[in-house]
Design a protein around this motif. Structure first.
Motif, short mmCIF file in Angstrom:
data_model
loop_
_atom_site.label_atom_id
_atom_site.label_comp_id
_atom_site.label_asym_id
_atom_site.label_seq_id
_atom_site.Cartn_x
_atom_site.Cartn_y
_atom_site.Cartn_z
N VAL A 29 0.83 -1.21 0.00
CA VAL A 29 0.00 0.00 0.00
C VAL A 29 0.87 1.26 0.00
N ILE A 30 0.64 2.11 -0.98
CA ILE A 30 1.31 3.42 -1.02
C ILE A 30 0.31 4.41 -0.41
N MET A 31 0.59 4.75 0.84
CA MET A 31 -0.38 5.54 1.63
C MET A 31 -0.18 7.02 1.29
N ASP A 32 -0.82 7.49 0.24
CA ASP A 32 -0.54 8.84 -0.25
C ASP A 32 -1.76 9.75 -0.14
N GLY A 33 -1.51 11.03 0.09
CA GLY A 33 -2.58 12.02 0.06
C GLY A 33 -2.92 12.64 1.41
N VAL A 73 3.45 -1.57 3.92
CA VAL A 73 2.99 -0.19 3.85
C VAL A 73 4.17 0.75 3.66
N TYR A 74 3.99 1.66 2.70
CA TYR A 74 5.06 2.64 2.39
C TYR A 74 4.83 3.83 3.30
N SER A 75 5.69 3.99 4.30
CA SER A 75 5.41 5.06 5.26
C SER A 75 6.37 6.24 5.15
N PHE A 76 7.58 6.00 4.61
CA PHE A 76 8.50 7.13 4.44
C PHE A 76 9.55 6.72 3.41
N SER A 77 9.68 7.52 2.36
CA SER A 77 10.62 7.17 1.30
C SER A 77 11.95 7.89 1.52
N VAL A 78 13.00 7.40 0.88
CA VAL A 78 14.29 8.10 1.00
C VAL A 78 14.18 9.52 0.44
N GLU A 79 13.28 9.70 -0.52
CA GLU A 79 13.09 11.04 -1.11
C GLU A 79 12.29 11.97 -0.19
N ASN A 80 11.58 11.40 0.78
CA ASN A 80 10.78 12.25 1.67
C ASN A 80 11.65 13.14 2.59
N TRP A 81 12.97 12.86 2.66
CA TRP A 81 13.86 13.74 3.44
C TRP A 81 13.94 15.13 2.84
N THR A 82 13.51 15.29 1.58
CA THR A 82 13.56 16.62 0.96
C THR A 82 12.43 17.53 1.45
N ARG A 83 11.56 17.00 2.28
CA ARG A 83 10.44 17.84 2.79
C ARG A 83 10.93 18.80 3.87
N PRO A 84 10.11 19.81 4.20
CA PRO A 84 10.53 20.75 5.25
C PRO A 84 10.83 20.02 6.57
N ILE A 199 -1.81 -1.14 -3.94
CA ILE A 199 -2.87 -0.12 -3.91
C ILE A 199 -2.20 1.23 -3.67
N ARG A 200 -2.58 2.23 -4.46
CA ARG A 200 -2.12 3.59 -4.15
C ARG A 200 -3.33 4.50 -4.04
N THR A 201 -3.38 5.24 -2.97
CA THR A 201 -4.44 6.23 -2.80
C THR A 201 -3.96 7.57 -3.33
N GLN A 205 -0.75 7.95 -10.02
CA GLN A 205 -0.58 6.62 -10.60
C GLN A 205 0.88 6.37 -10.89
N ARG A 206 1.65 6.22 -9.84
CA ARG A 206 3.08 5.94 -9.99
C ARG A 206 3.57 5.16 -8.77
N LEU A 207 4.78 4.59 -8.93
CA LEU A 207 5.34 3.77 -7.84
C LEU A 207 6.15 4.59 -6.84
N SER A 208 6.67 5.73 -7.28
CA SER A 208 7.49 6.57 -6.40
C SER A 208 8.56 5.75 -5.64
N ASN A 209 9.27 4.90 -6.40
CA ASN A 209 10.41 4.17 -5.83
C ASN A 209 10.00 3.10 -4.81
C1 IPE Z 1 5.16 8.10 -1.79
O1 IPE Z 1 4.45 9.27 -1.69
C2 IPE Z 1 5.83 7.79 -0.48
C3 IPE Z 1 4.95 7.41 0.61
C4 IPE Z 1 3.66 7.25 0.54
C5 IPE Z 1 5.62 7.18 1.87
P1 IPE Z 1 5.06 10.69 -2.13
O2 IPE Z 1 4.02 11.68 -1.84
O3 IPE Z 1 6.38 10.88 -1.46
O4 IPE Z 1 5.30 10.48 -3.69
P2 IPE Z 1 5.37 11.56 -4.86
O5 IPE Z 1 6.35 12.61 -4.43
O6 IPE Z 1 4.00 12.12 -5.06
O7 IPE Z 1 5.81 10.77 -6.06
#
Ligand code: IPE
Ligand code: IPE
Ligand code: MG
Length: 263
Positions: A29-33, A73-84, A199-201, A205-209
């Motif tokens: 599950v990509i828990m997005d949004g 469950v995808y809870s934090f990606s390596v790219e999420n470190w770029t957030r504030p 499942i991605r919410t 419509q992408r995998l985001s790594n």
């Molecule tokens: C994917 O969501 C990562 C998690 C759900 C943890 P993002 O919000 O980081 O993905 P992008 O930036 O829209 O691709």
């Protein structure tokens, strides 16, 4: 009038009915949004993340009731470190609270917790918490809850390649011994079967790594709802879509030439 318990049991039964033999074993599950959920209500992003944790709790309960073997469950990606920094600190705080508050209940429910992602660079307290959750629950035999935290599929694949290269350099492995079976043993997900359904919410419509190697033959369901609104019913919708799909893994279907020809 039906009591909430009876209603809940009916919903549970319905889910079991929908997917008698075509239930996935492993759902990712990509828990997005969360942020957009909050913004659409004029609330701070943190509130969306808080509600996201509540949706996660419900999702784990539902996954147990649906008889899944693995929930990733995808809870934090390596790219999420770029957030504030404030948002990152909120997310770390929520993870800590989730483990503190829910670990014992998950353990009682026989849930086995497995963390995938880069642990070395995490703050020691977070790393210890995650490792304690894994070791406390390692002998459990119920659903495996895989938490992808500080996870990135590309980084995972590169790390596997490096570990294999090191073995070759040390003379412990011959290049001709490298095959898919050996490669997957070097991924964080070693020992875990590939996801059947992702499942991605949030409508993206992408995998985001997320699980790019493992998702080679996964079915995808993209739901047009934000993660905090994901509930048992949305989960059932995704499972019903999965049940209606025909997976062929590159082979031919039981219906022969009919598929894809419109005949
Ligand atoms: C994917 O969501 C990562 C998690 C759900 C943890 P993002 O919000 O980081 O993905 P992008 O930036 O829209 O691709
Ligand atoms: C998912 O929600 C949670 C994480 C990526 C940690 P987002 O925070 O990505 O929410 P949106 O996508 O900005 O709405
Ligand atoms: Mg997002």
């Amino acid at each position: 009038m039906a009591t909430p318990d009876i209603i809940e049991e009916e919903i549970r039964q319905k889910a079991v009915d929908i997917v008698p033999s075509r239930r996935p074993s492993h759902v990712g599950v990509i828990m997005d949004g969360n942020g957009r959920w909050a913004a659409s209500r004029g609330l701070p992003r943190l509130e969306g993340h808080r509600r996201g944790v509540e949706a996660l709790r419900q999702t784990v309960r539902a996954a147990i009731d649906f008889g899944l073997d693995y929930l990733t469950v995808y809870s934090f990606s390596v790219e999420n470190w770029t957030r504030p920094v404030e948002e990152i600190s909120d997310l770390m705080g929520l993870l800590k609270r989730f483990i503190h508050n829910d670990l014992h209940e998950l353990h009682r429910a026989n849930v086995k917790i497995k963390i995938i992602g880069i642990k070395d660079t995490l703050k020691p307290d977070i790393r210890a918490l995650l490792e304690d959750a894994e070791s406390l629950t390692q002998a459990n035999t119920g659903i495996t809850l895989v938490i992808a935290f500080n996870y990135g599929s590309r980084q995972e694949i590169v790390a596997a390649a490096r570990a294999i290269a090191q073995k070759v350099a040390d003379g412990r492995l011959r290049p001709e011994e490298i095959d898919e079976t050996l490669f997957v043993q070097h991924l964080d997900t070693a020992g875990i079967p590939d996801p059947d359904l992702i499942i991605r919410t949030s409508g993206e419509q992408r995998l985001s790594n997320f699980l790019m190697w493992q998702a080679a033959y996964a079915e995808f369901v993209f739901l047009p709802i934000y993660w905090p609104d994901f509930d048992r019913q949305a989960f059932e919708t995704a499972l019903a879509q999965f049940a209606s799909r025909e997976r062929r893994f590159g082979g031919v279907t039981a219906h022969g030439a009919k598929v894809g020809t419109g005949l």
